[in-house]
Scaffold this motif. Structure first.
Motif, PDB file in Angstrom:
ATOM      1  N   SER A  42      -0.744 -15.634 -33.668  1.00 14.69           N
ATOM      2  CA  SER A  42      -1.742 -15.984 -32.410  1.00 14.69           C
ATOM      3  C   SER A  42      -1.509 -14.751 -32.019  1.00 14.69           C
ATOM      4  O   SER A  42      -0.683 -13.665 -32.807  1.00 14.69           O
ATOM      5  CB  SER A  42      -0.187 -16.664 -31.386  1.00 14.69           C
ATOM      6  OG  SER A  42      -1.065 -16.377 -29.918  1.00 14.69           O
ATOM      7  N   PRO A  43      -2.078 -14.035 -31.440  1.00 16.90           N
ATOM      8  CA  PRO A  43      -2.732 -12.904 -30.974  1.00 16.90           C
ATOM      9  C   PRO A  43      -1.218 -12.487 -30.102  1.00 16.90           C
ATOM     10  O   PRO A  43      -1.124 -13.498 -29.229  1.00 16.90           O
ATOM     11  CB  PRO A  43      -3.995 -12.758 -30.453  1.00 16.90           C
ATOM     12  CG  PRO A  43      -4.356 -13.636 -29.976  1.00 16.90           C
ATOM     13  CD  PRO A  43      -3.864 -14.514 -30.483  1.00 16.90           C
ATOM     14  N   ASN A  44      -0.898 -11.250 -29.557  1.00 12.65           N
ATOM     15  CA  ASN A  44       0.136 -11.038 -28.703  1.00 12.65           C
ATOM     16  C   ASN A  44      -1.237 -11.368 -27.361  1.00 12.65           C
ATOM     17  O   ASN A  44       0.464 -11.092 -26.202  1.00 12.65           O
ATOM     18  CB  ASN A  44       0.450  -9.656 -28.714  1.00 12.65           C
ATOM     19  CG  ASN A  44      -0.365  -9.002 -28.658  1.00 12.65           C
ATOM     20  OD1 ASN A  44      -1.075  -8.007 -27.886  1.00 12.65           O
ATOM     21  ND2 ASN A  44       0.724  -7.421 -29.518  1.00 12.65           N
ATOM     22  N   GLU A  45      -1.673 -10.908 -26.790  1.00 11.42           N
ATOM     23  CA  GLU A  45      -2.584 -11.203 -25.377  1.00 11.42           C
ATOM     24  C   GLU A  45      -4.095 -11.319 -25.484  1.00 11.42           C
ATOM     25  O   GLU A  45      -4.553 -11.558 -26.988  1.00 11.42           O
ATOM     26  CB  GLU A  45      -2.277  -9.602 -25.102  1.00 11.42           C
ATOM     27  CG  GLU A  45      -3.689  -8.475 -25.898  1.00 11.42           C
ATOM     28  CD  GLU A  45      -3.643  -7.167 -25.272  1.00 11.42           C
ATOM     29  OE1 GLU A  45      -4.467  -7.459 -23.727  1.00 11.42           O
ATOM     30  OE2 GLU A  45      -2.951  -6.099 -25.326  1.00 11.42           O
ATOM     31  N   MET A  46      -4.619 -11.903 -24.751  1.00 16.18           N
ATOM     32  CA  MET A  46      -6.103 -12.138 -24.919  1.00 16.18           C
ATOM     33  C   MET A  46      -6.796 -11.292 -24.625  1.00 16.18           C
ATOM     34  O   MET A  46      -7.445 -10.493 -23.312  1.00 16.18           O
ATOM     35  CB  MET A  46      -6.276 -13.456 -24.224  1.00 16.18           C
ATOM     36  CG  MET A  46      -7.597 -13.845 -23.876  1.00 16.18           C
ATOM     37  SD  MET A  46      -8.230 -15.204 -25.770  1.00 16.18           S
ATOM     38  CE  MET A  46      -6.996 -16.883 -24.967  1.00 16.18           C
ATOM     39  N   ALA A  47      -7.859 -10.699 -25.847  1.00 14.38           N
ATOM     40  CA  ALA A  47      -8.080  -9.434 -25.244  1.00 14.38           C
ATOM     41  C   ALA A  47      -9.901  -9.547 -25.907  1.00 14.38           C
ATOM     42  O   ALA A  47     -10.242  -8.294 -25.289  1.00 14.38           O
ATOM     43  CB  ALA A  47      -7.824  -8.531 -26.925  1.00 14.38           C
ATOM     44  N   THR A  48     -10.187  -9.986 -24.978  1.00 13.16           N
ATOM     45  CA  THR A  48     -11.364 -10.770 -25.475  1.00 13.16           C
ATOM     46  C   THR A  48     -12.257 -10.233 -24.467  1.00 13.16           C
ATOM     47  O   THR A  48     -11.082  -9.745 -22.791  1.00 13.16           O
ATOM     48  CB  THR A  48     -12.156 -12.405 -25.279  1.00 13.16           C
ATOM     49  OG1 THR A  48     -13.488 -11.996 -25.117  1.00 13.16           O
ATOM     50  CG2 THR A  48     -10.796 -12.849 -24.024  1.00 13.16           C
ATOM     51  N   LEU A  49     -13.843  -9.275 -24.107  1.00 10.38           N
ATOM     52  CA  LEU A  49     -13.775  -9.193 -23.538  1.00 10.38           C
ATOM     53  C   LEU A  49     -14.988 -10.748 -22.509  1.00 10.38           C
ATOM     54  O   LEU A  49     -15.898  -9.468 -21.418  1.00 10.38           O
ATOM     55  CB  LEU A  49     -14.920  -7.233 -23.510  1.00 10.38           C
ATOM     56  CG  LEU A  49     -14.512  -6.723 -24.094  1.00 10.38           C
ATOM     57  CD1 LEU A  49     -15.585  -5.283 -24.554  1.00 10.38           C
ATOM     58  CD2 LEU A  49     -13.324  -5.843 -23.160  1.00 10.38           C
ATOM     59  N   GLY A  50     -15.697 -11.549 -23.444  1.00 10.82           N
ATOM     60  CA  GLY A  50     -16.081 -12.088 -22.774  1.00 10.82           C
ATOM     61  C   GLY A  50     -17.287 -12.415 -23.000  1.00 10.82           C
ATOM     62  O   GLY A  50     -17.763 -11.969 -24.536  1.00 10.82           O
ATOM     63  N   ALA A  51     -17.749 -13.208 -23.006  1.00  8.32           N
ATOM     64  CA  ALA A  51     -19.207 -13.974 -23.446  1.00  8.32           C
ATOM     65  C   ALA A  51     -20.119 -13.104 -23.225  1.00  8.32           C
ATOM     66  O   ALA A  51     -19.876 -12.479 -22.514  1.00  8.32           O
ATOM     67  CB  ALA A  51     -19.350 -15.346 -22.964  1.00  8.32           C
TER      68      ALA A  51
END
Length: 333
Positions: A256-265
């Protein structure tokens, strides 16, 4: 009167000593029953050769498909573990039964759907495993297995010359997994229009650094497989979701990553991945979300379970649309 008092004191003292001794005995017995130190474990003789990670190959109607199992000792005698099929994610095994040299466990379906359990039965055959998998629909397949390699590197790698895996013009250096491919190059962008075929490099690699930029529409799902065996998850995960092993930036089902680092769609994003042996580091959009963590085994959708060998980079294209505009790999010398 004095004699009676002295006698009473003596009785009280004896009673106190007796209770203290009894309490001490109880505490000692309790301590014996609650040994939590793994170093004190004595591995049962009948299970010691089964313990560990195994790379499996399943004969599925004449096609060899990869699988994986880990068998662990919980406490003094209970066997537990984890299992990966040819699809889906890592699944926990709550109890592995072992009798007369044969092990078995049942596991519920995941993305396969339907009712009933999968039943896996096997045994040691010399230094290998052999056995059967009976699906929840009654189909039966045979498997063989070998101990998974540790892949420990004796020294840090020296990096070679970067390779542009995508030339920005066409699919040179890549091959599709089937004849339903929707991959094309449009205006310098590698595009998958929708669920069809996976895209696999013709070259194979051992240790490397891999950088790639990608963009996906809302609701899409894809991934990039390292050595064709370990999926870095690309998914339209909500930014406010807790990070997890099935979401953006994970090693699917394992890390699991340590944070949700996505910029989104619909945003261009970047992963920088370093793989040395089993150790992986993932930097997502400039943030280190997995740092030098061990990948336990193959993830669902792997090309094979030959973990000791070099493997290709492959992009998952059988789930949803996705785009890439730069894919650079720097191999270890």
């Amino acid at each position: 009167m004095i004699k009676q008092f002295a006698s009473g004191l003596a009785f009280t003292a004896l009673l106190s000593m007796s209770l203290t001794s009894c309490n001490q005995a109880k505490e000692e017995k309790k301590a014996e029953e609650e040994v939590h130190n793994p170093a004190s474990q004595t591995i049962p003789e009948e299970s010691k050769d089964l313990l560990g990670r195994w790379d499996l190959t399943v004969d599925k109607k004449g096609t060899a498909v990869p699988s994986w199992i880990e068998i662990k000792l919980s406490g003094f005698a209970t066997l537990v573990g984890a299992w990966v099929g040819d699809s889906g994610s890592n699944r926990p095994i709550s109890h592995i039964k072992l009798a007369d040299g044969k092990f078995s466990f049942a596991i519920p379906p995941q993305w396969e759907g339907g009712e009933g359990d999968f039943v896996i039965e096997g045994e040691l055959a010399g230094s290998e495993l052999k056995g059967t998998i009976t699906s929840n629909t009654g189909e039966k397949y045979t498997f063989t297995g070998v101990k998974a390699p540790y892949l420990v590197r004796e020294k840090a790698p020296e990096w070679g010359t970067p390779i542009e895996l995508f030339n920005g013009k066409d699919l040179t250096g890549w091959k599709a997994s089937n004849d339903k491919s929707q991959w094309a190059v449009k205006d310098g962008i590698l595009t998958n229009a929708g669920a069809g075929a996976n895209l696999i490099t013709e070259q194979t690699f051992n240790d490397f650094k891999l950088s790639f930029e990608f963009r996906y529409p809302e609701g899409s799902n894809s991934g990039v497989y390292l050595r064709g065996r370990y999926e870095v998850q690309i998914e339209d995960s909500p930014k406010d979701k807790h990070p997890g092993t099935l979401f953006f930036g994970a090693i699917y089902g394992f890390l699991s990553p340590n944070e949700m680092a996505t910029l989104g769609a619909n945003e261009w994003q970047k992963f920088d991945v370093t793989l040395v042996g089993r150790l992986v580091t993932i930097v997502a959009n400039g943030k280190t979300i997995i740092s030098n963590q061990e990948i336990p085994g193959i993830t669902g959708g792997a090309l094979d379970s030959k973990e000791g060998e070099a493997g290709p980079i492959y992009i998952q294209g059988d789930h949803g649309p996705i785009e890439f505009r730069k894919i650079t790999l720097t191999p270890a010398k």
